[in-house]
Design a protein around this motif. Structure first.
Motif, mmCIF file in Angstrom:
data_model
loop_
_atom_site.group_PDB
_atom_site.id
_atom_site.type_symbol
_atom_site.label_atom_id
_atom_site.label_comp_id
_atom_site.label_asym_id
_atom_site.label_seq_id
_atom_site.Cartn_x
_atom_site.Cartn_y
_atom_site.Cartn_z
ATOM 1 N N ARG A 322 -40.541 -31.851 26.042
ATOM 2 C CA ARG A 322 -40.303 -30.494 25.545
ATOM 3 C C ARG A 322 -41.520 -29.617 25.801
ATOM 4 N N ALA A 326 -41.749 -26.440 28.106
ATOM 5 C CA ALA A 326 -42.248 -25.158 27.602
ATOM 6 C C ALA A 326 -43.235 -24.544 28.594
ATOM 7 N N LEU A 327 -44.108 -25.382 29.159
ATOM 8 C CA LEU A 327 -45.067 -24.876 30.145
ATOM 9 C C LEU A 327 -44.336 -24.137 31.249
ATOM 10 N N PHE A 330 -42.614 -20.872 30.171
ATOM 11 C CA PHE A 330 -43.553 -19.747 30.055
ATOM 12 C C PHE A 330 -44.057 -19.275 31.400
ATOM 13 N N GLY A 331 -43.646 -19.952 32.467
ATOM 14 C CA GLY A 331 -43.981 -19.418 33.774
ATOM 15 C C GLY A 331 -44.938 -20.246 34.612
ATOM 16 N N ALA A 332 -45.310 -21.450 34.134
ATOM 17 C CA ALA A 332 -46.167 -22.293 34.967
ATOM 18 C C ALA A 332 -45.333 -22.821 36.128
ATOM 19 N N PRO A 414 -36.954 -26.977 32.371
ATOM 20 C CA PRO A 414 -37.623 -26.092 31.414
ATOM 21 C C PRO A 414 -36.704 -25.761 30.244
ATOM 22 N N ALA A 415 -35.386 -25.897 30.437
ATOM 23 C CA ALA A 415 -34.461 -25.556 29.367
ATOM 24 C C ALA A 415 -34.640 -26.473 28.163
ATOM 25 N N LEU A 418 -36.185 -25.203 24.919
ATOM 26 C CA LEU A 418 -35.475 -24.317 23.999
ATOM 27 C C LEU A 418 -34.553 -25.073 23.053
ATOM 28 N N ASN B 49 -30.566 -19.622 27.801
ATOM 29 C CA ASN B 49 -31.028 -20.366 28.976
ATOM 30 C C ASN B 49 -30.540 -19.709 30.263
ATOM 31 N N LEU B 54 -33.514 -20.257 32.862
ATOM 32 C CA LEU B 54 -33.931 -21.636 32.617
ATOM 33 C C LEU B 54 -32.840 -22.591 33.101
ATOM 34 N N ARG B 81 -38.802 -15.479 36.228
ATOM 35 C CA ARG B 81 -38.990 -15.540 34.772
ATOM 36 C C ARG B 81 -40.433 -15.228 34.410
ATOM 37 N N ALA B 82 -41.376 -15.811 35.215
ATOM 38 C CA ALA B 82 -42.792 -15.563 34.918
ATOM 39 C C ALA B 82 -43.105 -14.072 35.009
ATOM 40 N N LEU B 87 -41.035 -15.133 26.410
ATOM 41 C CA LEU B 87 -40.227 -16.021 25.570
ATOM 42 C C LEU B 87 -40.943 -16.300 24.246
ATOM 43 N N MET B 89 -40.245 -18.840 20.893
ATOM 44 C CA MET B 89 -39.329 -19.906 20.493
ATOM 45 C C MET B 89 -39.516 -20.299 19.044
ATOM 46 N N GLU B 91 -39.995 -23.166 17.767
ATOM 47 C CA GLU B 91 -41.089 -24.113 17.531
ATOM 48 C C GLU B 91 -42.388 -23.682 18.200
ATOM 49 N N PHE B 92 -42.570 -22.420 18.440
ATOM 50 C CA PHE B 92 -43.816 -21.805 18.952
ATOM 51 C C PHE B 92 -44.252 -22.346 20.316
ATOM 52 N N HIS B 93 -44.344 -23.701 20.440
ATOM 53 C CA HIS B 93 -44.874 -24.316 21.656
ATOM 54 C C HIS B 93 -46.251 -23.800 22.014
ATOM 55 N N PRO B 107 -50.210 -19.321 30.235
ATOM 56 C CA PRO B 107 -49.220 -19.186 31.317
ATOM 57 C C PRO B 107 -49.808 -18.483 32.532
ATOM 58 N N ARG B 154 -48.466 -14.013 23.371
ATOM 59 C CA ARG B 154 -48.374 -14.713 24.654
ATOM 60 C C ARG B 154 -47.174 -14.199 25.456
ATOM 61 N N ASP B 166 -35.811 -17.036 20.529
ATOM 62 C CA ASP B 166 -34.815 -17.996 20.075
ATOM 63 C C ASP B 166 -35.154 -18.392 18.646
#
Lengths: 420, 226
Positions: A322, A326-327, A330-332, A414-415, A418, B49, B54, B81-82, B87, B89, B91-93, B107, B154, B166
């Motif tokens: 996950r 997420a990386l 976010f666009g990596a 990457p999905a 989410l 998505n 995504l 997307r970049a 985004l 989320m 759970e923050f990530h 990123p 971010r 989300d």
């Protein structure tokens, strides 16, 4: 990216440390095997360097070299005293010296020889050469003071031993270190050894001495036997064809051609001439076989460790899918995600390899030092340029294996980031 | 600012008879503020998505200002997307071990060889704007509300035209949730970005100009509020 990798490794430092350590130990295993075998080869070759040709009675060539060069005690058959006389008179011989053994002081072998061998081994750092039969020159590693007096012992301390109570030698000189077993030797005039063991008397045919009546009687006589060693060394005694028998003679030929001729001439019914090199080459072949077996085991262990670590990394990547998703969300770029996982594994691998090489070196040094203490043979632990190649190969294989978890991360959708 | 046009979108998952998502047509003007609601399993996440690229729409077209995401490869969608999507989320990530500002920059750091001073200044400005006093603070020491605010900063760093969140408030207490909702609305308004928020939170849906209610993968008719 590198800052992210550093932060990630730092955050999982316990796991990183454990994996690196396991890698290092596995690598060290292989490094020790390689270094130690090389140390044994180098050390034994250097120890034999001063001994061009060894002549003994027919028997085992290996035993002759082990006894004469590496001073491993073994009962060798004797050859007639005339052999030494013949060699000393031979124009192809620069010098020849007898090697006679059997007695010990503490754990140090007493070697009966002549000044020629003392000169051949190197110079004296202390004192002077033996001038009288009762005077000894000691190797650099013999912990005895100049002027000390000792009684030789028949046999070693650990085994059945008997002190020649009536005989005493005084230490008058000390040799420079040679890195050979001779550093642990006590050199006495060969004549003295003959006298101590009564061979001269027998050779001269003194038949009037009554036979001992019993075994204990014989032992008692052996203990009480006190030959007169307070006499100057007589070099002419060695050249006497009727001199007592000898187990081995070290010969320094004048030229290489002479060496081969001497070797041919002295391989016959009564004598055996051997280059230490040829025996060592055979021993190395055996040593090489043993090394190969151990090295295979080490490689097997490394492979298993590698596979286990790969599994750990794969599980770790799957657990963090996950985060990896997420990386990318976010666009990596995917390649960056691949590179992050790959470089993290490479960092572990590199650190493990370097630490393993270091650990292996230290372990080999430790083993060498222990063996040096026991044998007197200096065992140099050195890396060869080829070792870097082997480490690079291991690194390359590891780098290839590391693409597996990296690809897993690369393919991570990457999905996934989410989904709750 | 990109506007959205969806035509004949259908998403099916293997083994399921009904499509997970079926939207014959949906148009959103650029700069719209939209909530997506509905019971769990209604297709909210699938829609997000698809909207953010995504996941790829295999059937139908999803166009942002003329760019059809269903025609782009995975790498191209990543790049799109970049460049266009921020985004946020549930759970923050955020990545522990990095500071707040490093998380905001991450990123961009990962997709650019060098970061310009401008980007760094923008990160500092955004952190101040979302109320993070110390940009050097390690993220794992922040409160959950602060963490989500860092995540908002971010999402906005690359000045995206589309801001997608989300369930941004679902894991926060009411007060922190309200603060994050305020920020999302204010910042989307300031930058003119199209804002799409999937949420259960009635306090949040009530503040958005349009609500899309999904049920069984379909937009509920009449539930839309202009």
């Amino acid at each position: 990216m590198f800052r992210f990798i550093a932060a990630d490794l730092r955050r999982h430092w316990i796991g990183v440390l454990a994996v690196t350590l396991i890698l290092a130990l596995a690598v060290a295993l292989g490094v020790v095997v390689t270094l130690q075998e090389r140390a044994l080869r180098l050390g034994s070759a250097r120890a034999a360097a001063a001994f061009d040709l060894v002549v003994g009675a027919p028997g085992s060539e290996t035993q002759l070299i082990l006894s004469a060069v590496f001073l491993q005690p073994a009962p060798l058959p004797l050859m007639p005293g005339s052999v030494l006389a013949g060699l000393l008179a031979d124009p192809r011989v620069a010098w020849a010296a007898p090697v006679g053994f059997g007695d010990f002081v503490d754990d140090f072998p007493i070697v009966g020889t002549t000044q020629a061998l003392v000169n051949g081994l190197g110079r004296l750092t202390e004192g002077r050469a033996s001038a009288r039969l009762g005077e000894a020159v000691v190797g650099a590693a013999v912990p005895k003071a100049m002027g000390a007096v000792f009684h030789p012992m028949h046999g070693q301390i650990q085994g059945p031993a008997e002190v020649h109570g009536g005989i005493s030698y005084q230490i008058v000189g000390r040799l420079a270190p040679t890195g050979t077993p001779w550093d642990r030797a006590v050199l006495v005039p060969i004549e003295a050894v003959w006298r101590v063991h009564g061979q001269e008397a027998e050779a001269a045919g003194h038949g009037e001495e009554p036979r001992p009546r019993s075994l204990s009687d014989a032992h008692q006589r052996h203990r009480d036997f006190a030959p007169d060693l307070d006499r100057p060394i007589r070099p002419e005694a060695f050249a006497d064809p009727s001199a007592p028998g000898l187990p081995a003679i070290v010969v320094k030929p004048r030229t290489i051609a002479d060496a081969y001729k001497l070797r041919r001439d002295y391989r016959g019914e009564h004598t055996l001439a051997v280059f230490p090199g040829e025996v060592l080459t055979r021993l190395y072949a055996t040593l090489g076989d043993a090394r190969q077996v151990v090295a295979l085991i080490a490689v097997g262990a490394q492979g298993l460790v590698g596979a286990a670590i790969l599994l750990v990394v794969v599980v770790h990547v799957l657990q963090r899918r996950r985060q990896i998703g997420a990386l990318r969300a976010f666009g990596a770029p995917r390649l960056v995600v691949f590179a992050i996982v790959w470089l993290e594994v490479l960092a572990l691998l590199g650190a493990g390899l370097l630490a393993g090489a270091g650990l292996g070196y230290l372990a080999a040094r430790l083993v060498s030092r222990t063996l040096e203490g026991a044998s007197g043979i200096a065992l140099p632990v050195v890396f060869a340029p080829a070792d870097a190649g082997v480490l690079a190969l291991v690194f390359a294989v590891g780098a290839l294996a590391a693409t597996l978890p990296a690809l897993l991360a690369y393919r991570q959708s990457p999905a996934a980031a989410l989904r709750g | 600012m990109p506007g959205l046009a969806i035509r004949d979108l259908e998403v099916r998952f293997p083994g399921l008879e009904q499509p997970a998502l079926a939207i014959p047509a949906l148009d959103l003007p650029a700069g719209a503020h939209v909530a997506v609601t509905g019971p769990s399993g209604c297709g909210k996440t699938t829609l997000l998505n698809i909207l953010t690229g995504l996941e790829r729409a295999r059937h139908g077209a999803v166009s942002w200002q003329g760019t059809d995401l269903s025609a782009l490869s995975e790498g191209a969608r990543d790049r799109w997307r970049a460049a266009h999507v921020g985004l946020v989320m549930q759970e923050f990530h955020l990545f522990p071990g990095l500071s707040a500002v490093e998380n905001v920059l991450l990123p961009q750091r990962l997709s650019h060889l060098r970061l310009g001073g401008e980007t760094k200044a923008e990160a500092a400005r955004l952190l101040a704007r979302v109320g993070i006093g110390n940009p050097r603070q390690p993220v794992e020491t922040l409160s959950r509300g602060q963490m989500q605010r860092v995540a908002v900063a971010r999402a906005l760093l690359a000045r995206p035209g589309i801001l997608v969140a989300d369930e941004p408030t679902a894991s926060l207490d009411a007060e922190a949730g309200a603060a994050v909702a305020d920020l999302l609305l204010e910042l989307a308004g300031e930058t003119g970005a199209t804002l799409i928020i999937a949420t259960h939170d009635p306090r949040l849906t009530g503040r958005l100009e349009r609500v899309l209610r999904l049920d069984g993968g379909r937009l509920a008719p009449g539930a839309e509020r202009a």
